[in-house]
Design an enzyme around this catalytic site. Structure first.
Site, PDB file in Angstrom:
ATOM      1  N   LYS A  72      34.115  82.354  34.048  1.00 14.56           N
ATOM      2  CA  LYS A  72      33.934  83.250  35.196  1.00 14.56           C
ATOM      3  C   LYS A  72      34.497  84.632  34.887  1.00 14.56           C
ATOM      4  CE  LYS A  72      33.090  84.969  39.257  1.00 14.56           C
ATOM      5  NZ  LYS A  72      33.497  84.541  40.590  1.00 14.56           N
TER       6      LYS A  72
ATOM      7  N   LYS B 160      40.302  92.347  42.022  1.00 18.40           N
ATOM      8  CA  LYS B 160      41.128  91.139  41.896  1.00 18.40           C
ATOM      9  C   LYS B 160      40.764  90.376  40.630  1.00 18.40           C
ATOM     10  CE  LYS B 160      39.688  87.444  43.253  1.00 18.40           C
ATOM     11  NZ  LYS B 160      39.271  86.034  43.335  1.00 18.40           N
TER      12      LYS B 160
END
Lengths: 302, 302
Positions: free
Chosen positions: A175, A243
């Site tokens: 990811k 983030k």
């Protein structure tokens, strides 16, 4: 198991979690849900879910417990904190974390669950809100392959591409690779657009000429024309991208990989976030280059 | 015109120019050719072309004169230098420069040709050697649109996507945008691959999971698996990419656009060029990050 289909616990009914829950219900899974704010729970109940009183309560009723929250600290809170899933979860069940968090934190949480006889999969997703709604997410899975096979029917209710990437943490690593490629491809688009505009050439002509060739990318195909139309509504928000980039840069520092491109994008997005807000879509990266170059992409030219 | 089809002059029979000439002959255009080294000319003659004795000689016999050489200085030499095209070219004909060079140099050359009554188009291409051979190039055209319409049948013999980008120089600007996007997408791929490898996850799994989504790009789809297979043969050579990035960075400095991503790639490729050679394919950008991280993408992992 008390029904033909295992009971799924779902913790975290955000932009992604609520439509993913809807797809689990549609596929016939009983779903017990919990969310920090209760409004989202009411929506899930209306769709057929059962209300859980805490992450612990949800996990105690579930054969497969799914966590889908924002950051590493959020996963630690709902899994390991007071009233967390680890307090209720039954030995022999599976916990799937579909949040996008640190691979290191993932491995630490998995070890604690393992000590309670609970297998964990990390299974972050890509495909955004649209993919969550349509059940077409790409799901990147880390953990034991046999555990993935047990959990596969649950995942198939939410995604179309399910890739076993490797052991625990590998899903999160992949990811992060996804976000690395996404954000640097975004920079590629921003530099090309601002250079084009400041050179006095219509960016729409540029897109027409180059998108189908070696310069092509999903970012260019899907966000290029939105920038020209001055559409900065979020597909994916700057603040959430930041983030993820923070996790990638921390992980890269730990293992010794120089992500100079990602670092550059992270810093430019920090300017955009401060000056224009983190709720914009990631295509607002172009704003930082526009500020420096003193142009706006898409403005008609003499 | 002395035949049903206008006579085309072709100056520069390199990797691109020779197959482009072959396609013009196939489409029925008489072609007169010149090249700095004569071996390539013999190949073109064997395909049916006529030999020109100099760029000036070629231009004197052509209705449409095409130049396809390497750098700005090469175009200046064969167009404006001694025995150059400008000495022979007839008023009312068209000169098309299909090299990839500076937009500013393009405008200066076009002005000199205009003074002789000759219209110029800048028409750099993308699609590489394969596109040149198959006649599927993307051609990015700057100059007067009516002149493009006159020249279109000639261009259609070589390319499938012909985009009028704007006035003189706009084709070169869009070609630079193409190279900007190509090279920064290449960086995106390199960072994702090296991060994946050093994290202990198989890069092939990463490609499988992310290529079809928002992280996707032509670079990732076409060069990712070649890197994993340690195949650094050139589709497009590092040294030629560096030439184009130099033009882009100079142009960006002139107009005041910060191409920080391109600049980073240019510097990393300079290391690859010095240490491993400029004849490698551009996917060798990954070598610079591999050196820093101390890994090789695709090496089997424990």
């Amino acid at each position: 198991m008390t029904s033909a289909r295992p009971t799924v616990g779902f913790i975290g009914l955000g932009i992604m979690g609520l439509p993913m829950t809807a797809n689990l219900l549609k596929a016939g899974f009983p779903v017990v849900v919990w969310n920090r704010s209760s409004g989202r729970v009411d929506e899930a109940i209306a769709l057929g879910a059962q209300r859980g009183t805490s992450p612990s309560d949800v996990a105690s009723k579930a054969d497969v417990t799914i966590v889908c929250v924002t950051a590493s600290a959020d996963v630690e809170a709902v899994v390991l904190g007071a009233g967390g899933a680890i307090e209720g979860v039954r030995s022999g069940t599976v916990l799937i974390d579909m949040s996008s968090i640190s691979p290191d934190v993932t491995r630490a949480i998995a070890a604690q669950l393992k000590a309670k006889g609970v297998e964990m999969l990390d299974a972050p997703v890509s495909g955004g809100e649209g993919g969550a709604i349509n059940g077409t997410l790409s799901i990147m899975v880390g953990g034991d392959e046999a555990v993935l096979e047990r959990a596969r029917p649950v995942l198939e209710a939410m995604g179309t591409r399910i890739t076993h990437c490797g052991p625990t943490g590998a899903g999160q690593t992949v990811k992060l690779c996804n976000q690395i490629a996404v954000c640097v491809n975004n920079l590629a688009m921003a530099e090309a657009l601002v250079f084009c505009q400041k050179s006095g050439v219509a960016p729409s002509k540029m897109l027409e000429a180059i998108t189908a060739g070696a310069a092509g990318s999903w970012q260019l195909s899907n966000l290029g024309s939105r920038i020209i139309a001055r559409d900065f509504a979020p597909g994916f928000k700057v603040s959430l991208q930041q983030k993820d980039l923070r996790i990638a840069l921390e992980a890269a520092e730990t293992i010794g990989v120089p992500l100079a491109g990602v670092s550059l994008v992270h810093q430019l997005l920090a300017v955009v976030e401060q000056r224009e807000g983190g709720d914009l879509g990631t295509q607002a990266l172009v704003r930082s280059l526009e500020m420096l170059a003193g142009v706006e992409v898409g403005t008609p030219q003499a």
